[in-house]
Design an enzyme around this catalytic site. Sequence first.
Site, PDB file in Angstrom:
ATOM      1  N   GLY A   5       2.705  -2.206   4.810  1.00  0.00           N
ATOM      2  CA  GLY A   5       3.095  -3.390   5.308  1.00  0.00           C
ATOM      3  C   GLY A   5       2.249  -4.606   4.966  1.00  0.00           C
ATOM      4  O   GLY A   5       1.095  -4.673   4.422  1.00  0.00           O
ATOM      5  N   GLY A   8      -0.370  -6.388   5.639  1.00  0.00           N
ATOM      6  CA  GLY A   8      -1.679  -6.453   6.420  1.00  0.00           C
ATOM      7  C   GLY A   8      -2.225  -7.881   6.238  1.00  0.00           C
ATOM      8  O   GLY A   8      -3.293  -7.803   7.009  1.00  0.00           O
ATOM      9  N   ARG A   9      -1.991  -8.707   5.440  1.00  0.00           N
ATOM     10  CA  ARG A   9      -2.622  -9.964   5.426  1.00  0.00           C
ATOM     11  C   ARG A   9      -1.591 -11.148   5.102  1.00  0.00           C
ATOM     12  O   ARG A   9      -2.080 -12.169   4.672  1.00  0.00           O
ATOM     13  CB  ARG A   9      -3.881  -9.970   4.575  1.00  0.00           C
ATOM     14  CG  ARG A   9      -3.370  -9.529   3.406  1.00  0.00           C
ATOM     15  CD  ARG A   9      -4.782  -9.595   2.422  1.00  0.00           C
ATOM     16  NE  ARG A   9      -4.829  -8.983   0.936  1.00  0.00           N
ATOM     17  CZ  ARG A   9      -5.702  -9.134   0.136  1.00  0.00           C
ATOM     18  NH1 ARG A   9      -6.609  -9.966   0.316  1.00  0.00           N
ATOM     19  NH2 ARG A   9      -5.338  -8.483  -1.086  1.00  0.00           N
ATOM     20  N   ARG A  57      10.192  -4.901  -0.624  1.00  0.00           N
ATOM     21  CA  ARG A  57       9.867  -4.141  -1.969  1.00  0.00           C
ATOM     22  C   ARG A  57      10.374  -3.016  -1.962  1.00  0.00           C
ATOM     23  O   ARG A  57      10.946  -2.357  -0.859  1.00  0.00           O
ATOM     24  CB  ARG A  57       8.230  -3.872  -1.845  1.00  0.00           C
ATOM     25  CG  ARG A  57       7.377  -5.369  -1.596  1.00  0.00           C
ATOM     26  CD  ARG A  57       6.518  -5.158  -0.416  1.00  0.00           C
ATOM     27  NE  ARG A  57       5.923  -6.723  -0.333  1.00  0.00           N
ATOM     28  CZ  ARG A  57       4.748  -7.098  -0.439  1.00  0.00           C
ATOM     29  NH1 ARG A  57       4.010  -6.591  -1.569  1.00  0.00           N
ATOM     30  NH2 ARG A  57       4.305  -8.274  -0.399  1.00  0.00           N
ATOM     31  N   ASP A  75       5.136  -0.537  -3.601  1.00  0.00           N
ATOM     32  CA  ASP A  75       5.164  -1.429  -2.738  1.00  0.00           C
ATOM     33  C   ASP A  75       4.668  -2.998  -3.486  1.00  0.00           C
ATOM     34  O   ASP A  75       4.827  -4.071  -2.795  1.00  0.00           O
ATOM     35  CB  ASP A  75       3.705  -1.438  -1.707  1.00  0.00           C
ATOM     36  CG  ASP A  75       2.409  -1.078  -2.262  1.00  0.00           C
ATOM     37  OD1 ASP A  75       2.250  -0.103  -3.020  1.00  0.00           O
ATOM     38  OD2 ASP A  75       1.467  -1.869  -2.160  1.00  0.00           O
ATOM     39  N   ASN A  76       4.534  -2.859  -4.811  1.00  0.00           N
ATOM     40  CA  ASN A  76       4.293  -3.869  -5.624  1.00  0.00           C
ATOM     41  C   ASN A  76       5.663  -4.163  -6.505  1.00  0.00           C
ATOM     42  O   ASN A  76       5.449  -4.717  -7.570  1.00  0.00           O
ATOM     43  CB  ASN A  76       3.035  -3.908  -6.429  1.00  0.00           C
ATOM     44  CG  ASN A  76       1.715  -4.054  -5.421  1.00  0.00           C
ATOM     45  OD1 ASN A  76       1.860  -4.326  -4.437  1.00  0.00           O
ATOM     46  ND2 ASN A  76       0.574  -3.566  -5.875  1.00  0.00           N
TER      47      ASN A  76
HETATM   48  N1  LIG Z   1      -7.967  -7.744   3.202  1.00  0.00           N
HETATM   49  C1  LIG Z   1      -6.877  -7.047   3.926  1.00  0.00           C
HETATM   50  N2  LIG Z   1      -6.445  -7.140   5.058  1.00  0.00           N
HETATM   51  C2  LIG Z   1      -5.476  -6.206   5.638  1.00  0.00           C
HETATM   52  N3  LIG Z   1      -4.628  -5.740   4.720  1.00  0.00           N
HETATM   53  C3  LIG Z   1      -4.937  -5.646   3.285  1.00  0.00           C
HETATM   54  C4  LIG Z   1      -6.193  -6.116   3.008  1.00  0.00           C
HETATM   55  N4  LIG Z   1      -6.114  -6.132   1.694  1.00  0.00           N
HETATM   56  C5  LIG Z   1      -4.950  -5.453   1.351  1.00  0.00           C
HETATM   57  N5  LIG Z   1      -4.297  -5.079   2.446  1.00  0.00           N
HETATM   58  C6  LIG Z   1      -3.242  -4.437   2.479  1.00  0.00           C
HETATM   59  O1  LIG Z   1      -3.106  -3.387   1.640  1.00  0.00           O
HETATM   60  C7  LIG Z   1      -1.903  -2.876   0.903  1.00  0.00           C
HETATM   61  C8  LIG Z   1      -2.157  -3.025  -0.526  1.00  0.00           C
HETATM   62  O2  LIG Z   1      -2.788  -4.053  -0.673  1.00  0.00           O
HETATM   63  P1  LIG Z   1      -2.418  -5.012  -2.003  1.00  0.00           P
HETATM   64  O3  LIG Z   1      -3.649  -5.512  -2.660  1.00  0.00           O
HETATM   65  O4  LIG Z   1      -1.497  -4.294  -3.012  1.00  0.00           O
HETATM   66  O5  LIG Z   1      -1.395  -6.192  -1.268  1.00  0.00           O
HETATM   67  P2  LIG Z   1      -1.974  -7.462  -1.212  1.00  0.00           P
HETATM   68  O6  LIG Z   1      -2.338  -8.225  -2.370  1.00  0.00           O
HETATM   69  O7  LIG Z   1      -2.755  -7.821   0.221  1.00  0.00           O
HETATM   70  O8  LIG Z   1      -0.335  -8.148  -0.689  1.00  0.00           O
HETATM   71  P3  LIG Z   1       0.739  -8.709  -1.542  1.00  0.00           P
HETATM   72  O9  LIG Z   1       1.344  -7.446  -1.862  1.00  0.00           O
HETATM   73  O10 LIG Z   1       1.597  -9.064  -0.327  1.00  0.00           O
HETATM   74  O11 LIG Z   1       0.390  -9.654  -2.393  1.00  0.00           O
HETATM   75  C9  LIG Z   1      -0.866  -3.888   1.735  1.00  0.00           C
HETATM   76  O12 LIG Z   1      -0.465  -3.467   2.773  1.00  0.00           O
HETATM   77  C10 LIG Z   1      -1.839  -5.138   1.990  1.00  0.00           C
HETATM   78  O13 LIG Z   1      -1.212  -5.849   2.905  1.00  0.00           O
END
Ligand SMILES: Nc1ncnc2c1ncn2[C@@H]1O[C@H](COP(=O)(O)OP(=O)(O)OP(=O)(O)O)[C@@H](O)[C@H]1O
Length: 631
Positions: free
Chosen positions: A142, A144-145, A237, A340-341
């Site tokens: 989900g 998360g940020r 996604r 998820d990406n």
């Molecule tokens: N600092 C953080 N705080 C909360 N959740 C995080 C953080 N970093 C990553 N996540 C969560 O971990 C998962 C995988 O992270 P990933 O780095 O692939 O995504 P992201 O770069 O945060 O998000 P997006 O795909 O929206 O660009 C996602 O659900 C993301 O929201």
Amino acid sequence: MASHLSNGYVNGDSQKTFSLADLPKSNNFTQKLPPDPEYPTPAVSHKTDRSKLGPRLVRSAAYTFVRPVSFEKKELLGVSQAALRDLAIDNATVNTDEFVETVSGNKIITIEGKEQPDDNDIYPWAQCYGGFQFGQWAGQLGDGRAISLFETTNPTTGTRYELQLKGAGKTPYSRFADGRAVLRSSIREFVVSESLHALGIPSTRALSLTLAPEARVRREMTEPGAIVARFAQSWLRLGTFDLARSRGDRDLIRKLADYVAEEVFPGWEALPAKLVSTEEKDAIDPPRGVPREELQGSEDKSEAQENRYTRLYREIVRRNAKTVAYWQAYGFMNGVLNTDNTSIFGLSIDFGPFAFMDNFDPSYTPNHDDHMLRYSYKNQPTIIWWNLVRLGESFGELIGAGSRVDDDAFKKEGVKDDYMDEVVKRAENTIQTTGEEYQTVFLAEYKRLMTARLGLNSFKDSDFEELYSELLDTLEALELDFNHFFRRLSFIMIEELDTEDKRKDVAGRFFHHEGLSGLVGSEAEARARMGTWLGKWVGRVKEDWPTSTEGTEERFAAMKAVNPKFVPRSWILDELINRVEKQGEREILGHVMDMALNPFNEEWGWNKEEEERFCGDVPKFQRAMQCSCSS
Ligand SMILES: Nc1ncnc2c1ncn2[C@@H]1O[C@H](COP(=O)(O)OP(=O)(O)OP(=O)(O)O)[C@@H](O)[C@H]1O
């Protein structure tokens, strides 16, 4: 506000523009899809203590209403002029408090002035999704940020986008992390999103980058935080469907599928009709306009029968096939192609350890932690298909059901034993034939792009072996730069290649400034090999173009328009991060963004020497850099 914010894309069109507050807004996503049952309305979420909206498992929901958490101090570091234009935002409103406070998560303009939002108010939300990471099921992930603020439709283009903040605080999907993003990764996402779009590669976009100078975000070290305001036609996604499937939530899968067809795409009738043959021509541009309820395929029970969900699955697959073709043709690697990406809309999405290829090396992965090379350049087409098979499994029941898809009993209880085999067979058959379609669409798009990059107007079957494969093998063997090769090729005249000696001479234009590495053989052999390729290429150019001066100029212009002079390579982004974060420079970000937004220019009128350095040979020890996932 400093002048660097107004650098960049020059907007020639005249369209009606708005301040953020006045943009036409909607919330179809939250209106049409099920909310987190614990916070079913904006009002319930709004009056909940923000610290209680932290991590937990959320079921039967597509999202949770949750407001962003801003930083105390903020500094708007940059905006993309192209994004302003595409969202119809008035450039003059960028320096206002309203803009800065909104893109940094401090202001929810849609409930401005209200103590409590109403049920139908547009209120921020975070999406619920899951995913397969490095081939393993990872459960609920989900946003998360990331927190979406609203949807907005550009009245001139009719395109609807969802505006979202990344790094704006914890949500129920933050798991063990802090909901924040560091400046380093935010600069990378800000620049590359806009660069990909300017190159014509489908991508999520970036509107602005805001620094939180006093926020200290803990990663391997403590770093400054930042928020990127980003936007996309959809943030859904493949992992959104994976999660519903893992929970056996048939109802949510169907709702999500209906939402994608009706709201993300222009409706069921816009989806591709059944292919009548495996001919490339049919696959590239299938007819559309099939009525929603129509079943296509010969007999009622046929394995090949297609209902509307099959057409939807095929559309998602086709879009992703085209996007991967772009990545391969431009040497772009996402670095973490988990489900998820991978985007439902076929966008490049999630910019962690991505990179543009320096020297051509099919085994290269920019992801330092990807020891198996799962997400390396050469594996991207296969991995995206692996992800799309997972989506096919989520869609399995809907595509397998054929004509039963709207029967009440099926909708309520699912597949009955007496027709289970039929459903399974049809679903398997659909996934398999869609796999063939994926390959055909990918190859057709890749050929189209490579033909253009090589300055040709036609494709001959022999081109694949003699031009593409031979070129890629040569670039790899001689350790030459992928994108520089195409740009330099764009300006070579036919007369420069009319003898073997001249061709060997021209070959040197593609070598690095320090010459060839000792590992690639003698310089004479290298020149001969590249010379032979140039000989074949110029033969094809002569078939496709008049040899007149006008013909040459036209070819130069055509090649220049598809072969960028500038791509944001890892070493440039590293220097940019260092200069902005450590040296406190500001204007450099606007200049690099300008180059990213106008990648085919010859010059940008900023600083000739710096521009040439950023477009020139990659410093030897900064080639093929890798980065870790921490962001
Ligand atoms: N600092 C953080 N705080 C909360 N959740 C995080 C953080 N970093 C990553 N996540 C969560 O971990 C998962 C995988 O992270 P990933 O780095 O692939 O995504 P992201 O770069 O945060 O998000 P997006 O795909 O929206 O660009 C996602 O659900 C993301 O929201």
